[in-house]
Write an enzyme that holds these catalytic residues in place. Structure first.
Site, short mmCIF file in Angstrom:
data_model
loop_
_atom_site.label_atom_id
_atom_site.label_comp_id
_atom_site.label_asym_id
_atom_site.label_seq_id
_atom_site.Cartn_x
_atom_site.Cartn_y
_atom_site.Cartn_z
N ILE A 338 -4.47 1.63 29.01
CA ILE A 338 -5.61 1.46 29.99
C ILE A 338 -7.00 1.44 29.00
CG2 ILE A 338 -7.09 2.44 31.81
CD1 ILE A 338 -4.33 4.01 32.86
N GLU A 339 -7.51 0.05 29.31
CA GLU A 339 -8.89 -0.20 28.60
C GLU A 339 -10.04 0.49 29.39
OE1 GLU A 339 -9.13 -1.10 25.57
OE2 GLU A 339 -7.33 -1.97 25.04
N LEU A 340 -10.52 1.60 29.07
CA LEU A 340 -11.54 2.20 29.98
C LEU A 340 -12.93 1.54 30.01
CD1 LEU A 340 -10.46 5.76 28.85
CD2 LEU A 340 -9.94 4.60 31.14
#
Length: 568
Positions: A338-340
């Site tokens: 997950i690329e926050l």
């Protein structure tokens, strides 16, 4: 009551203090372990969360969460720590969390790049993962990133240059835009990172490779490639003590079914593969991935895309040795990177394609981001261009985005909402694991101290006890094992004291069709036993990934006896 501090990102000492405080305050729910040491000798910590009164953590289905694989992506570490905080503090109040920690195990590794993150947080420097010099033992000639004006930041330099590829935008003088191919006669600039040039001859120079060029997320075994093909890959797969410690822990803790790995940035949920099309996934795995990704979109607002199809910068640009590819392909775990956070998305920019936008986007998008910075951050995210007398290059201007605090990571004020949404998604994923249970036990007296025993087991979880078709293909998970334990004076007439049975499906294969597929989530095991009335027998059913359950039964001279199962 321990509180979670959203005001800043934890240094290593603060992180370890926080983990120890949580472990001390919630001893029934927490086991804190070190799984190895970093290149610089720092401990790498994993927190194991489960209710220890309801069983050993290895005898429950497991879910893996890690963060801060890349040194500068400290938002991920904050999310991981927040998940720990919420699971422990909400256990008495939230039935879903009580079920999760009573019946499952959650592993959280909040920071893998412990050395690199410490340097990132305590100095102006950027680095990818490790502080180990790589791929060269010494600093190479060329331009190196440095804070040369002493403001504690490493920004950009713009230098007036007739050959420059950039010019100042008419929309806002802070914005730099591409010079048109046929354009001449204006003021143009070359853009460089703020820094100093090693062994500058007064004429030309190159951009030096970073001294600390290691990338942990290129060091895993799946399709690992050497430095010439994949930058940052390391000397060989798992060459780094950090990645090796992580994988050795996975190998020893075989109850894991899925994972989330927190990175930044982009506001997107990524799924395997990086270097294969979706045609390479078993069809049912792909459909489950889509279901899980849709859940992520609903709970976080982030799109879920295949890395291969939706997150490559170029059709020939592949990533080798990535953690998520390895976790799915080797272990068969369902999981996501997950690329926050994403400043563009937060500013109202609409990205039709993540890849294309990152390479090139209209200056109107830059203007939106600057307006957002001015309104929401009081202008602190962008440092206006200021003249500076560079000791080697002469007159330059230094300025640009404070990349660390508003591009690579979320400004602290945005952490509460971001963390809560990610926590909700993580809990939903952990609760999808398979869950073994004993559905029914029957003992029928046959006369002459002979008993017919039936134990029926079931999978109450969403995923099958084998997790995924890829896990079956890789033979990554063992069959379910059933063990019958008999006391002295009781003998087995038919059946087996130890036997393996086929895996049990969950509900996941039902969502792909409106028709049920029979009771493929249940199976019974049968024995004929000779023994005296009142004797106690025990049945243990072990599934690597769905848990271990036990039941004790008494031989009674009744026509039929249904026992009570015990275990999670």
């Amino acid at each position: 009551m321990i509180s979670f501090d959203f005001s800043h990102y934890y240094t290593y000492t603060e992180l370890v203090d926080y983990l120890n405080q949580m472990a001390t305050h919630y001893p029934q729910l927490v086991q804190l372990k070190t799984i190895g040491q970093s290149y610089a000798g720092r401990d790498i910590w994993v927190m194991i969360l489960t209710n220890q009164k309801t069983g050993n953590y290895l005898e429950k289905p497991g879910y893996w969460i890690d963060a801060n694989t890349h040194a500068g992506e400290v938002t991920g570490s904050a999310v991981a720590c927040y998940i720990i905080y919420q699971l422990l503090t909400q256990y008495p109040n939230d039935p879903a969390i009580a079920r999760l920690l009573d019946k499952y195990t959650v592993y959280v590794l909040p920071r893998l790049a412990v050395d690199g993150a410490e340097k990132y947080l305590t100095s102006p420097h950027w680095l990818r993962s490790s502080i180990r010099p790589y791929p060269y033992p010494d600093e190479q000639d060329g331009l190196h990133r440095e804070d040369i004006n002493g403001d504690g930041l490493i920004l950009e330099m713009r230098i007036k240059d007739d050959c420059g590829a950039w010019k100042v935008s008419e929309l806002d003088p802070r914005i730099m835009v591409h010079r048109e191919p046929e354009e001449f006669g204006g003021t143009y600039y070359t853009l460089l990172s703020e820094g100093l040039i090693r062994n500058y001859d007064g004429y030309g120079f190159k951009i030096a490779p970073p001294v600390e060029g290691m990338d942990f997320n290129r060091n895993y075994p799946h399709l690992w490639a050497p430095e010439g093909k994949q930058k940052g890959s390391g000397d060989f797969p798992l060459s780094e003590p950090e990645t090796r410690a992580e994988v050795e822990f996975w190998q020893e803790n075989r109850n894991i079914n899925g994972f989330i790995s927190y990175h930044t940035y982009g506001a997107v949920i990524l799924r395997p593969y990086s270097n294969h099309s979706d045609d390479e996934l078993p069809l049912s795995d792909l459909e489950i991935y889509k279901i899980l990704g849709n859940k992520g979109k609903k709970l976080t607002g982030y799109d879920c895309v295949s890395i291969y199809h939706g997150f490559r910068y170029h059709s020939q640009d592949f990533t080798y040795g990535a953690m998520d590819d390895y976790a799915y392909d080797h272990f068969g775990w369902f999981g996501f990177t997950i690329e926050l956070w994403d400043i563009a998305t937060e500013s109202g920019v609409i990205k039709q394609d993540h890849r294309i936008w990152n390479i090139d986007h209209p200056p109107e998008d830059d203007l939106k981001m600057l307006q957002w910075n001015d309104e929401k951050l009081g202008g602190e995210g962008f440092i206006n261009w200021q003249p500076f007398d560079h000791p080697q290059l002469g007159e330059v201007e230094i300025g640009g985005w404070n990349y660390k605090t508003c591009w690579q990571n979320a400004p602290a004020k945005f952490l509460p909402d971001l963390c809560q949404k990610q926590y909700n998604f993580a809990v939903s994923q952990a609760l999808l694991c398979p869950l073994l249970a004993i559905a029914r036990t029957d003992i029928t007296y046959q006369g002459g101290d002979i008993y017919y025993v039936v134990v029926q087991v079931e999978n109450q979880g969403f995923l099958p006890t084998y997790t995924s078709k890829k896990a079956l293909e890789r033979k990554a998970v063992r069959p379910i094992e059933v063990i019958l334990s008999l006391p002295d004076g009781v003998t087995l007439i038919s059946g087996h004291l130890e036997q393996e049975i086929d895996h049990l499906e969950g509900r996941s294969n039902k969502v792909l069709s409106w028709l049920a597929k029979g009771t493929d989530y249940r199976r019974q095991v049968e024995w004929v036993i000779k023994g005296h009335s009142g004797a106690e027998i025990e049945v243990t059913v072990c599934s690597e990934r769905a848990g271990t359950v036990r039941t004790s039964l008494s031989l009674i001279h009744n026509d039929c006896f249904t026992g009570e199962p015990h275990g999670s």
